[in-house]
Motif scaffolding. Structure first.
Motif, PDB file in Angstrom:
ATOM      1  N   THR A   9       0.822  -1.208   0.000  1.00 47.98           N
ATOM      2  CA  THR A   9       0.000   0.000   0.000  1.00 47.98           C
ATOM      3  C   THR A   9       0.856   1.259   0.000  1.00 47.98           C
ATOM      4  O   THR A   9       0.639   2.177  -0.805  1.00 47.98           O
ATOM      5  CB  THR A   9      -0.939   0.001   1.225  1.00 47.98           C
TER       6      THR A   9
ATOM      7  N   ARG B  61       1.237   4.033  -3.042  1.00 46.25           N
ATOM      8  CA  ARG B  61       0.894   5.431  -2.777  1.00 46.25           C
ATOM      9  C   ARG B  61       2.059   6.353  -3.156  1.00 46.25           C
ATOM     10  O   ARG B  61       1.859   7.396  -3.809  1.00 46.25           O
ATOM     11  CB  ARG B  61       0.543   5.613  -1.305  1.00 46.25           C
TER      12      ARG B  61
ATOM     13  N   GLY C 182      -6.140   3.310  -0.675  1.00 46.17           N
ATOM     14  CA  GLY C 182      -5.941   1.978  -0.107  1.00 46.17           C
ATOM     15  C   GLY C 182      -6.918   1.777   1.025  1.00 46.17           C
ATOM     16  O   GLY C 182      -6.907   2.537   2.000  1.00 46.17           O
ATOM     17  N   ARG C 183      -7.788   0.782   0.883  1.00 49.73           N
ATOM     18  CA  ARG C 183      -8.884   0.627   1.841  1.00 49.73           C
ATOM     19  C   ARG C 183      -8.790  -0.714   2.563  1.00 49.73           C
ATOM     20  O   ARG C 183      -9.434  -1.690   2.167  1.00 49.73           O
ATOM     21  CB  ARG C 183     -10.229   0.769   1.127  1.00 49.73           C
TER      22      ARG C 183
ATOM     23  N   ALA D  73      -6.519  -3.084   2.851  1.00 47.95           N
ATOM     24  CA  ALA D  73      -5.867  -4.286   2.319  1.00 47.95           C
ATOM     25  C   ALA D  73      -4.785  -4.747   3.289  1.00 47.95           C
ATOM     26  O   ALA D  73      -3.955  -3.955   3.733  1.00 47.95           O
ATOM     27  CB  ALA D  73      -5.266  -4.008   0.945  1.00 47.95           C
TER      28      ALA D  73
ATOM     29  N   THR E 171      -7.166   1.912  -6.937  1.00 47.19           N
ATOM     30  CA  THR E 171      -7.635   1.514  -5.610  1.00 47.19           C
ATOM     31  C   THR E 171      -7.088   0.129  -5.281  1.00 47.19           C
ATOM     32  O   THR E 171      -6.894  -0.700  -6.170  1.00 47.19           O
ATOM     33  CB  THR E 171      -9.176   1.470  -5.536  1.00 47.19           C
ATOM     34  N   LEU E 172      -6.839  -0.095  -4.003  1.00 46.64           N
ATOM     35  CA  LEU E 172      -6.427  -1.401  -3.498  1.00 46.64           C
ATOM     36  C   LEU E 172      -7.319  -1.711  -2.306  1.00 46.64           C
ATOM     37  O   LEU E 172      -7.216  -1.065  -1.257  1.00 46.64           O
ATOM     38  CB  LEU E 172      -4.949  -1.393  -3.083  1.00 46.64           C
ATOM     39  N   ASP E 173      -8.214  -2.679  -2.476  1.00 47.00           N
ATOM     40  CA  ASP E 173      -9.200  -3.006  -1.458  1.00 47.00           C
ATOM     41  C   ASP E 173      -8.968  -4.396  -0.894  1.00 47.00           C
ATOM     42  O   ASP E 173      -8.492  -5.301  -1.605  1.00 47.00           O
ATOM     43  CB  ASP E 173     -10.621  -2.965  -2.031  1.00 47.00           C
TER      44      ASP E 173
ATOM     45  N   LEU F 153      -7.044  -5.075  -6.844  1.00 44.74           N
ATOM     46  CA  LEU F 153      -6.473  -3.857  -7.410  1.00 44.74           C
ATOM     47  C   LEU F 153      -7.337  -3.414  -8.591  1.00 44.74           C
ATOM     48  O   LEU F 153      -7.704  -4.238  -9.439  1.00 44.74           O
ATOM     49  CB  LEU F 153      -5.042  -4.129  -7.888  1.00 44.74           C
TER      50      LEU F 153
END
Length: 381
Positions: A256, A260, A278-279, A281, A315-317, A325
């Motif tokens: 993450t 970023r 990043g949420r 992960a 986004t990375l969830d 991703l």
């Protein structure tokens, strides 16, 4: 093994699992010596990997503090008992290593070793290391040896698995080196093409401006403004390439934080707006994190250099035990089927290979004039 067969087998199983859990060579070596010292209840353990010049490329110890190890001095050479294990490829079990005729002493800061058990670590016919223990933690009868035949058999089993783990770790590191070399070759080729084109255009524009200075100053001014714009674009290309060539920092910062950081730099280097969210992960196995990072880089490369996008969102969830991703742009888009029929790939083949290589999947949604979304889903470790 004195605690009984059940607890003994459990201890061996734990040691072997610990060895197979690591992929970096240094981590594997540390795990081997720590497992050996714990299993055989020894005061000291060490593993040396020989080089081709009579010394050791790596030498890992357990039971010696960092300060003590620093005081001991340079790595040992291949002499005495160590040389015997490496060159004669035979186990050595001694009641007192100091009385052996091959003993050649040790530095003044070296701990005092008495009873000794050593085995070569072999990959087929090749000796790839020497594993040894010293000072068994048990009462020793006068004139007897602290390490037993059972200890030697157990260490032999550990040495066999150590060879497998060490060989696998070497292969993994070699594959990573090849992957990095391929990435850098690709980036160098792209950098050469992109910057060469910009510099060629810049040179022609500058020549045109020079020819117009005397007879048409206003047109010359316009050409010089174009020179400035082309120079800025060339600088952006260089800056973006440097970001991709720089080591990812996954080991230190995690996926993450690495994403970023890289996306913040890309946002500054390009006219398009590039964002990252990043949420939640969680950390993934190293191979999966590297695959996700490389897919993100490839998707960003396509969006920023080929799509004409004004905005790119990454986004990375968290997804169960794994992660998802997504790289979405508002660019020109394309027809995936037409791209495939034309034999063009836009890096899609390599992205799918990276995803499937770590047990994940990759989907591509795009249409002319509708932008593009690249989604990669990977399972947890």
């Amino acid at each position: 093994m004195s605690q009984g067969p059940r607890s003994g087998l459990a201890a061996v199983s734990s040691a072997l699992l610990a060895m197979s859990r690591h992929l970096e060579v240094r981590d594997v070596l540390k795990t081997i010596v720590a497992s050996a010292r714990e299993l055989l209840d020894a005061e000291y353990a060490a593993l040396g990997v020989p080089d081709d010049h009579g010394g050791f490329a790596q030498f890992v110890v357990d039971g010696v503090s960092d300060a003590e190890w620093k005081a001991i001095g340079p790595l040992p050479r291949q002499h005495g008992i160590l040389a015997a294990m490496l060159h004669q490829a035979a186990p050595e079990r001694l009641a007192d290593v100091r009385t052996d005729p091959r003993f050649e002493g040790w530095p003044s800061a070296h701990p005092d070793l008495v009873d000794f058990l050593g085995l070569p670590v072999r990959d087929g016919d090749e000796v790839i290391g020497a594993l040894f223990l010293a000072n068994k933690r048990c009462p020793r009868p006068e004139g007897g040896c602290g390490f037993t035949e059972d200890d030697e058999e157990l260490l032999a089993i550990l040495a066999q698995h150590a060879a497998i783990a060490l060989t696998n770790a070497r292969l993994y590191e070699r594959s990573r080196e090849l992957t990095i070399a391929e990435e850098r070759s690709r980036l160098a080729h792209e950098l050469h093409d992109a910057v060469s084109q910009k510099l060629f255009s810049l040179r022609l524009t500058a020549q045109a401006a020079a020819a117009l200075v005397d007879r048409d100053p206003s047109r010359a001014k316009g050409e010089l403004q174009q020179v400035a714009a082309l120079a800025a674009e060339a600088a952006d290309e260089l800056r973006a390439a440097v970001v991709e060539l720089r080591p990812a920092g996954l080991d230190e910062d995690g996926l993450t934080a690495t994403l970023r950081t890289q996306i913040q730099v890309l946002d500054r280097a390009h006219s398009a707006r590039v964002t990252f969210a990043g949420r939640g992960a969680r950390a993934l196995p190293a191979a999966q994190e590297e695959a996700v990072l490389r897919v993100a880089q490839e998707a960003l490369h396509n969006a920023l250099r080929h799509s004409g996008a004004e905005r790119v969102d990454v986004t990375l969830d968290r997804h169960g035990g794994g992660a998802v991703l997504r790289v979405t742009d508002d660019g020109d888009g394309f027809d995936p089927q037409a791209i495939r029929r034309a034999g063009r790939h836009l890096g899609l083949v390599s992205m799918r290979d990276r995803a499937s290589g770590v047990g994940g999947r990759l989907t591509v949604e795009s249409a002319p004039g509708k932008g593009t979304t690249i989604e990669m889903e990977v399972p947890g470790g």
